[in-house]
Structure formats: structure tokens, C-alpha cells
Design an enzyme around this catalytic site. Structure first.
Site, short mmCIF file in Angstrom:
data_model
loop_
_atom_site.label_atom_id
_atom_site.label_comp_id
_atom_site.label_asym_id
_atom_site.label_seq_id
_atom_site.Cartn_x
_atom_site.Cartn_y
_atom_site.Cartn_z
N GLY A 272 0.77 -1.24 0.00
CA GLY A 272 0.00 0.00 0.00
C GLY A 272 0.80 1.29 0.00
O GLY A 272 0.22 2.36 0.14
N PRO A 316 4.91 -4.88 -0.68
CA PRO A 316 4.79 -3.74 -1.58
C PRO A 316 4.71 -4.16 -3.04
O PRO A 316 5.61 -4.82 -3.56
CB PRO A 316 6.06 -2.93 -1.32
CG PRO A 316 7.03 -3.90 -0.71
CD PRO A 316 6.28 -5.08 -0.18
N GLY A 317 3.63 -3.83 -3.71
CA GLY A 317 3.48 -4.14 -5.13
C GLY A 317 3.73 -2.89 -5.95
O GLY A 317 4.72 -2.76 -6.66
N TYR A 363 -10.87 4.51 -10.83
CA TYR A 363 -10.61 5.17 -9.54
C TYR A 363 -10.45 6.67 -9.65
O TYR A 363 -10.01 7.31 -8.69
CB TYR A 363 -9.31 4.65 -8.92
CG TYR A 363 -9.12 3.16 -8.88
CD1 TYR A 363 -10.02 2.34 -8.22
CD2 TYR A 363 -8.01 2.58 -9.47
CE1 TYR A 363 -9.82 0.97 -8.17
CE2 TYR A 363 -7.79 1.21 -9.42
CZ TYR A 363 -8.71 0.41 -8.76
OH TYR A 363 -8.50 -0.94 -8.71
N CYS A 390 -15.08 3.24 -27.20
CA CYS A 390 -16.39 3.85 -27.39
C CYS A 390 -17.01 4.17 -26.04
O CYS A 390 -18.01 3.55 -25.65
CB CYS A 390 -17.29 2.89 -28.15
SG CYS A 390 -16.60 2.51 -29.73
N GLU A 391 -16.40 5.08 -25.32
CA GLU A 391 -16.90 5.39 -24.00
C GLU A 391 -16.34 6.75 -23.60
O GLU A 391 -15.12 6.95 -23.68
CB GLU A 391 -16.42 4.30 -23.03
CG GLU A 391 -17.21 4.27 -21.78
CD GLU A 391 -17.24 2.89 -21.11
OE1 GLU A 391 -17.41 1.88 -21.80
OE2 GLU A 391 -17.12 2.89 -19.89
N TYR A 420 -0.59 -2.29 -11.89
CA TYR A 420 -2.02 -2.34 -12.20
C TYR A 420 -2.35 -1.73 -13.56
O TYR A 420 -3.48 -1.31 -13.79
CB TYR A 420 -2.84 -1.69 -11.08
CG TYR A 420 -2.49 -2.25 -9.71
CD1 TYR A 420 -2.83 -3.56 -9.38
CD2 TYR A 420 -1.77 -1.50 -8.78
CE1 TYR A 420 -2.48 -4.10 -8.15
CE2 TYR A 420 -1.41 -2.03 -7.54
CZ TYR A 420 -1.77 -3.33 -7.24
OH TYR A 420 -1.43 -3.86 -6.03
N1 LLP Z 1 -1.02 -7.33 -0.17
C1 LLP Z 1 -2.33 -7.57 -0.31
C2 LLP Z 1 -2.97 -8.57 0.52
C3 LLP Z 1 -3.07 -6.85 -1.25
O1 LLP Z 1 -4.36 -7.09 -1.38
C4 LLP Z 1 -2.42 -5.88 -2.06
C5 LLP Z 1 -3.17 -5.12 -3.03
C6 LLP Z 1 -1.04 -5.67 -1.88
C7 LLP Z 1 -0.38 -6.41 -0.92
C8 LLP Z 1 -0.26 -4.70 -2.70
O2 LLP Z 1 -0.65 -3.37 -2.54
P1 LLP Z 1 0.23 -2.21 -3.23
O3 LLP Z 1 1.55 -2.14 -2.52
O4 LLP Z 1 0.40 -2.57 -4.64
O5 LLP Z 1 -0.59 -0.99 -3.05
N2 LLP Z 1 -5.97 -2.25 -8.38
C9 LLP Z 1 -5.76 -1.19 -7.41
C10 LLP Z 1 -5.02 -1.64 -6.23
C11 LLP Z 1 -5.68 -2.80 -5.56
C12 LLP Z 1 -4.72 -3.47 -4.70
C13 LLP Z 1 -5.27 -4.73 -4.16
N3 LLP Z 1 -4.40 -5.33 -3.24
C14 LLP Z 1 -5.06 -0.02 -8.08
O6 LLP Z 1 -4.89 -0.05 -9.30
O7 LLP Z 1 -4.73 0.97 -7.43
#
Ligand code: LLP
Length: 467
Positions: A272, A316-317, A363, A390-391, A420
Site C-alpha cells: 500500500g 509492496p506491489g 478510480y 467507445c466510452e 495495475y
Molecule cells: N497485499 C495484499 C494482501 C493486497 O491485497 C495488495 C493489493 C497488496 C499487498 C499490494 O498493494 P500495493 O503495494 O500494490 O498498493 N488495483 C488497485 C489496487 C488494488 C490493490 C489490491 N491489493 C489499483 O490499481 O490501485
């Protein structure tokens, strides 16, 4: 030039290095990525294309793994620390190879993600599996992988306990499990990406005692090993206090469990951490400062509760892969649309859109875009970059200042699309999904191939039956 317009201009890499991958440079009148001029990349590889700076990704993964190991080092009286790459942000075998070589584990959330991680050679002892509705097939693979199954299956509901236990028993294994706890801490930009408040589908509530009951239940099964507790509070979060608060609440549960004779050796605080998307965003907190803040919150709470500090991990993603990637688009139609009051907005259509980046539509996420194939010479005007779908909500960048002479054939670079972007891409309007091109390590190479129209047509069963 008005201040408002100047603020909406995409800063170049030298102005805001946090917005761009490390190798990005604006040199000799154009943007280069990994040393390759964008005109050459688009000429040779087509557009739209996601360009991923591999050394940038490796650098960020190394930093996350290192700061967690250092701040939670046992030598400092802590219980060790680690970082798992949340592969949902961008899954590909090459990405997994790079981040795991840099010391990260992998957090997966489906059969496809888990399979890719295993095929890419990730150590099962450094893989986690999440999901509020895991299939038996997913659980089977998780439990049977490697010598001992994966490091942690994160249990999300009470009825999952017996299911995981039964599958582990059937496979003659002990499954290592954590529980996903809803701590009540709500953070992050959009409601859909905030996940630890009560009224949503993930996790087991701390407030109602569900989390504790499930942790105790787990102790009844020979085929389960209880590893610890997990919480993920949301995404794109800047407020570090939210993580500290969530850690404190989790440790309260750890203490409760300890008082019941249940040891809890690991704490996972989820992902996050925010990144920069536009020139108006503040600089993000460094991983070092984040890890230090988490370590201090965990240490203080453990001291207060008389607990031994557990191993602490994070996932961290976005902050690992997001800034590594730039999407390159070709400009098509340019249209000036009057807004009233004598003002107007330039609508600049590009050759992709909500199918390669759904985040602005889903979002209201903000991005920015730089005219990347030449030095801007004309005055800035207010522009909106839109896709070809088309949107009317098919927006790539809501508000950006672009040179007034932006024209068909120009290349626009949208930074920070690594997380993402590809992961949530679609074939809306039968558009083919762009490929991801790796740069910075030798010649540019495909990490994910671009789709061909034939890939899409091949899925049409009726067409196939007629051929
Ligand atoms: N761990 C868990 C259990 C999660 O559900 C997520 C993200 C992460 C880690 C990684 O979070 P990050 O560091 O990437 O923020 N599609 C949305 C974000 C949804 C994330 C869902 N879970 C977007 O495009 O912002």
C-alpha cells in the site's frame, strides 16, 4: 504562462526523478528509456507499449528487501524482516526472476499468479497465497509446492480452516497458515482500494473476535501450522501512522493469543505504499523511512505489551514496480473543444486507453503525460488525453498541459504505469493488449508479448468452428 497550466505540465526526469524510471532521460530533444530513444522503441515495437526499466525494478526490489532486513535485524533485538512483492501489481516470470534475485519473496492471489511464480523459480519458502475465495486447486498447489509447501497461506474466513486442513492432511503435509485480520484501520485513496475497514469482503474482524476465534480453531488441526497474523489496509497510502496503528492492533491480537498459549511468530503488514503519479504529488516517503517507522512502532508496542518482537514482513506491489514503467502512445486525432467562457480544452486521442490503463476510469486516478519525441516549442494549453474506446469515460490523463502544436504521430509518455496497468488490462472493443518491453539490460526485449488480433479471433469459438 499561467501558474495553473505550468503545474499541469509533466516534469521531465531531471525535475522529478521520483516520477520516472531511473534510466529515463530527456536528451537531444527526446525521451530515452534504458538509453533507447522513444521514437526508435515505438518504430520497432509498435504502440501502445509498456516500457519497463529492469535496473529500476531491481533497484527498488533490492531496497525493499534490504531496508526490511536491516530495520528488523535480529542484531537490533528485532525478529527479522522481509518484503514480498505483491505480484498482482504486475505478474510476469521475468519480473519474478528479477525481484526474487534482489531478495524479495512473492505474494500471490490466484492459481495463475502462484503457478507463474513457481515456474519463474521463486523459492516456495518465500511465497504467500491470498484470496477470499481460494479454490481447492489453488490450495493443493500451495500445499504441495517444494519440500514444505509455500511459506504462508493467508486464511481469510472461518470456513477455510477446515478446508485447508483437509487438503493438507490428504497430501500428508502440514500447511503453514496466517490469518488475514480486518483491523478497522481504513486508509488509501479510493474506497475500492481501502481494505481493512469492516464492511467489505476481506479478512476476519478484530473487533468482533472472529480473528481470534479462527486463530484458536487452527490449533485444533494437526495438519496446520499457525505462522502469524496479516493485515493489508489499502493502497497508495502516504500516512505512515495508518500502518503503525494497524501494526499496534495486530500486536494486541498477538498478545491475546499468547495469553491463550498460542505463539505467533510473524506479522505481515501488507502493501500500500504510495508512489508519484503526477508533478503535483508530494515526494513519496523512502522505503528506509517507512521501514524505520514500522520498526519503531512494532518495537514500542511489543515493549508495552511485553512481547518478543515477531518477524515482520510487508507486501509492496505498486511501490516496487509502478515507477519502473512508462507507457508510450502515438497521438492520433487532436480536437479543440470549447468549454464556455472563451476557454477550451484540447482533446488528444491516443492509440490505447482504458484497455491498457483502467485506473483513471475506475478510480479517477491521476496521471501525467510528456510529449516525448521532440522538444516542445509552442505555448502550453490545457489538454485531456483520451483513448480510442467507445466510452466518454475512456480517459488516460484527465488534465495535463501540453504544447499547443501537439499533433498526429507525436509520442506521449505516461510514467508510473507499471503497477495495475498491464495487470488490469482488457480487450474492450476487441483491442489487443500491449506488450511489456524490458529495457536497461542489453537490447530491448519482450517481457510480455503484445497480443495479436489473431489471439483474440482464436478465442471466438464460432469463428473457429467455421474454419
Ligand atoms: N497485499 C495484499 C494482501 C493486497 O491485497 C495488495 C493489493 C497488496 C499487498 C499490494 O498493494 P500495493 O503495494 O500494490 O498498493 N488495483 C488497485 C489496487 C488494488 C490493490 C489490491 N491489493 C489499483 O490499481 O490501485
Amino acid at each position: 504562462m499561467s501558474l495553473a497550466l505550468e503545474n499541469l505540465r509533466a516534469p521531465k526526469p531531471t525535475e522529478r526523478p521520483d516520477l520516472w524510471p531511473w534510466s529515463a532521460k530527456f536528451a537531444d530533444g527526446e525521451l530515452t528509456l534504458g538509453g533507447w530513444p522513444v521514437t526508435k522503441l515505438v518504430e520497432q515495437c509498435g504502440s501502445p507499449v509498456y516500457v519497463l526499466d529492469e535496473p529500476d525494478l531491481v533497484g527498488r526490489a533490492t531496497v525493499w528487501a534490504t531496508v526490511m532486513a536491516e530495520e528488523f535485524w535480529v542484531g537490533y533485538g528485532m525478529g527479522g524482516g522481509s518484503a514480498y512483492y505483491a505480484a498482482k501489481a504486475m505478474m510476469s516470470a521475468r519480473v519474478i526472476e528479477l525481484v526474487t534475485a534482489a531478495g524479495m519473496g512473492v505474494d500471490t492471489a490466484s492459481l495463475g499468479e502462484l503457478t507463474t511464480a513457481l515456474h519463474a523459480g521463486a523459492d516456495p519458502n518465500m511465497i504467500g497465497l491470498h484470496g477470499n475465495n481460494k479454490s481447492d486447486e489453488e490450495l493443493r498447489l500451495a500445499i504441495s509446492a517444494g519440500e514444505r509447501g509455500i511459506a504462508r497461506i493467508v486464511i481469510d474466513s472461518a470456513d477455510e480452516v477446515a478446508r485447508v486442513a483437509a487438503i493438507a492432511e490428504e497430501l500428508g503435509r502440514k500447511a503453514r497458515v496466517m490469518i488475514r485480520v480486518t483491523t478497522g484501520v481504513h486508509a488509501g485513496g479510493h474506497e475500492f482500494i481501502a481494505t481493512a475497514h469492516e464492511d467489505q469482503k476481506f479478512g476476519l474482524s478484530l473487533a468482533t473476535g472472529a480473528a481470534k476465534r479462527v486463530a484458536l480453531d487452527i490449533q485444533d488441526y494437526e495438519s496446520l501450522e499457525f505462522v502469524g497474523v496479516h493485515s493489508h489496509i489499502g493502497s497508495q497510502i502516504r500516512d505512515l501512522d495508518a500502518f503503525s496503528e494497524s501494526a499496534g492492533r495486530l500486536l494486541g491480537l498477538v498478545k491475546d493469543l499468547q495469553d491463550e498459549g498460542v505463539a505467533c511468530n510473524e506479522l505481515d503488514l501488507g502493501g500500500g505504499y504510495a508512489i508519484t503519479y503526477t508533478g503535483q504529488d508530494p515526494e513519496p516517503t523512502s522505503p528506509k523511512d517507512i521501514a524505520r517507522a514500522l520498526a519503531s512502532a512494532v518495537r514500542n508496542k511489543c515493549e508495552e505489551l511485553g512481547l518478543k518482537v515477531p518477524h515482520v514482513s510487508i507486501e509492496p506491489g505498486r511501490s516496487t514496480v509502478g515507477p519502473s514503467t512508462v507507457t508510450l502512445y502515438r497521438v492520433g486525432t487532436v480536437k479543440e473543444v470549447p468549454l464556455g467562457d472563451g476557454k477550451s480544452r484540447l482533446y488528444v486521442s491516443v492509440d490505447g486507453g482504458m484497455s491498457d490503463n483502467i485506473r483513471p476510469a475506475l478510480y479517477e486516478a491521476d496521471y501525467t503525460a510528456l510529449l516525448a519525441n521532440r522538444e516542445a516549442s509552442s505555448a502550453l494549453v490545457l489538454a485531456r488525453i483520451v483513448g480510442k474506446h467507445c466510452e466518454s469515460g475512456d480517459i488516460v490523463v484527465h488534465d495535463v498541459a501540453l504544447p499547443a502544436d501537439v499533433k498526429r504521430g507525436d509520442i506521449l509518455a505516461v510514467p508510473a504505469t507499471g503497477a495495475y496497468g498491464h495487470a488490469m488490462s482488457s480487450n474492450y472493443n476487441m483491442l489487443t493488449r500491449p506488450g511489456t518491453l524490458g529495457v536497461g539490460t542489453g537490447d530491448p526485449h519482450w517481457i510480455i508479448y503484445p497480443e495479436k488480433l489473431s489471439d483474440l479471433l482464436d478465442r471466438d469459438a464460432y469463428l473457429a468452428s467455421k474454419n
